[in-house]
Design an enzyme around this catalytic site. Sequence first.
Site, mmCIF file in Angstrom:
data_model
loop_
_atom_site.group_PDB
_atom_site.id
_atom_site.type_symbol
_atom_site.label_atom_id
_atom_site.label_comp_id
_atom_site.label_asym_id
_atom_site.label_seq_id
_atom_site.Cartn_x
_atom_site.Cartn_y
_atom_site.Cartn_z
ATOM 1 N N CYS A 1 33.253 -1.093 29.623
ATOM 2 C CA CYS A 1 32.671 -2.507 29.497
ATOM 3 C C CYS A 1 31.885 -2.910 28.416
ATOM 4 O O CYS A 1 32.378 -3.332 27.178
ATOM 5 C CB CYS A 1 31.636 -2.294 30.823
ATOM 6 N N HIS B 1 34.527 -0.109 35.537
ATOM 7 C CA HIS B 1 33.524 1.030 35.741
ATOM 8 C C HIS B 1 34.010 1.923 36.740
ATOM 9 O O HIS B 1 34.942 1.564 37.396
ATOM 10 C CB HIS B 1 32.107 0.577 35.905
HETATM 11 N N1 GLN Z 1 28.404 -3.765 32.512
HETATM 12 C C1 GLN Z 1 28.658 -3.995 31.385
HETATM 13 O O1 GLN Z 1 28.565 -3.233 30.478
HETATM 14 C C2 GLN Z 1 28.412 -5.648 31.247
HETATM 15 C C3 GLN Z 1 28.755 -5.709 29.500
HETATM 16 C C4 GLN Z 1 28.157 -7.186 29.354
HETATM 17 N N2 GLN Z 1 26.894 -7.166 29.238
HETATM 18 C C5 GLN Z 1 28.642 -8.252 30.078
HETATM 19 O O2 GLN Z 1 27.993 -9.065 30.839
HETATM 20 O O3 GLN Z 1 29.953 -8.739 30.218
#
Ligand code: GLN
Length: 513
Positions: free
Chosen positions: A340, A434
């Site tokens: 992510c 995830h």
């Molecule tokens: N869950 C995350 O790692 C989110 C990644 C990033 N902050 C986004 O919103 O795209």
Amino acid sequence: MSGGLLVAGTTSDAGKSVLTAGICRWLHRQGVKVAPFKAQNMSNNSAVVVGPDGRGGEIGRAQAMQAAACGIAPDLRFNPVLLKPGSDLASQVVLLGEAVDTITAGTFRQLRPRLAQTAYAALAELRDAYDVVICEGAGSPAEINLRAGDYVNMGLARHANLPAIVVGDIDRGGVFASMFGTVALLDPADQALIAGFVINKFRGDLGLLQPGLDMLRHVTGRPTYGVLPWALDLWLDAEDSLAYGRVLGRPAAPHGTEWLDVAVVRLPRISNATDVEALATEPGVRVRLTVEPAELAAADLVVLPGSKSTVADLAWLRETGLADAVLAHAAAGKPLLGLCGGFQMLGRAIHDPVESRQGSVPGLGLLPIEITFDPRKTVRQSVGTAHGDLPVRGYEIHHGYVSQTDPTLTPLLTGSDGAGEGAVLGVVHGTHWHGAFESDGFRRRFLTEAARLAGRTGFRVAPDTSFAAARERSLDLLGDLVEEHLDTDALWRLIETGPPPGLPFIPPGPPPA
Ligand SMILES: NC(=O)CC[C@H](N)C(=O)O
């Protein structure tokens, strides 16, 4: 019946989440229809739950874990308010699963009545639908500066007339003073709901502890419901223990002749770090969170986990020298995995008018992709495959999406709609998903490939590790601890009949404002 209990704590990480889960598992085994609840959570570790409208929403992972302890599917009402800190000053507010606002301490005050009403309404609905609701508090109920606006600890207990127990971590020391002080700083009506205590993480001779428990009863008029032993095998969705340096879980000895060493960069705004717990369930896989460039150099596999603040955490990565260590690791031909936010960092550029509002910044340049942030948040459960036929399940929580890619780039996964997800380029792997490594076949295949790339020829993945079974064993262990070490008859009476009458007031009560 409509039983309830508030599990409060003397500190964060005293063991509220696991004790709540253990009580849930014990009641579930007794055939009680039980649900968990936490009015407000501050965490970047969230689970995706499908709401009544079929859309994905977020709740704290701890409440999803506690739902599993209750033997039920997670529900958005189990954690109606989730605050996701993007910096020390601002948090995203997730209300009944949906990101509705970004707030600072000042704007929180305006929003608070709405959040409290939503939380109270969610609890009332759950108490109608379940025999028992076990509520987890947050931090300590004796945060006297916050008491006026509180709807998570004694504010909630007062609103719903819940009895409360206070859990304290004896391993840190000072547990008697903090138990006593927690009660003595509350006003009489709050104190009237605090029924007693639970001591957590005790190691040693109970005989030595007993006089202290008797004295605590003498000075507070309240019993200790039990003493939970230090349980080394206990680690699940352990967001409070994402301290660096520690090895995650208790890895079993390798199946082959060599260990696989995994270094996970402990980003300041790490999110869903519990993704890597799945890797740590495999025998011979040692997973460690780190902020040391030297540890990346020594690792076989380096993981850049999720981040609530991708651009800010990428800047931190550069400032600390960790970015160079990540690049050196990949240049040495050793495997790298970005999840992510960590995946987003691997591309050529990030265009972000939303989260950091910094516009375009260069990425690490390891993948020929670009990321653009969208004000709309993608929150969904995802299913697909890897390597043609290996089933993979995951979940997505992100604003950023892949806006530019090289059509020849190989995806890491394939979604159920046939679309490619993530990327593999040589040693560099990444995905927005995830939870993908909870899929046993995919995890095995990935770790085998990572070991090959790292030259760990003696590493063999075990053929039969089941993440779901390991998770279930952890929940059973929590239920066992509650059954063996707490006075469950007394606890049941408390849950069933509510706050016992006649609990004494301990002076001085709250200091004048
Ligand atoms: N869950 C995350 O790692 C989110 C990644 C990033 N902050 C986004 O919103 O795209």
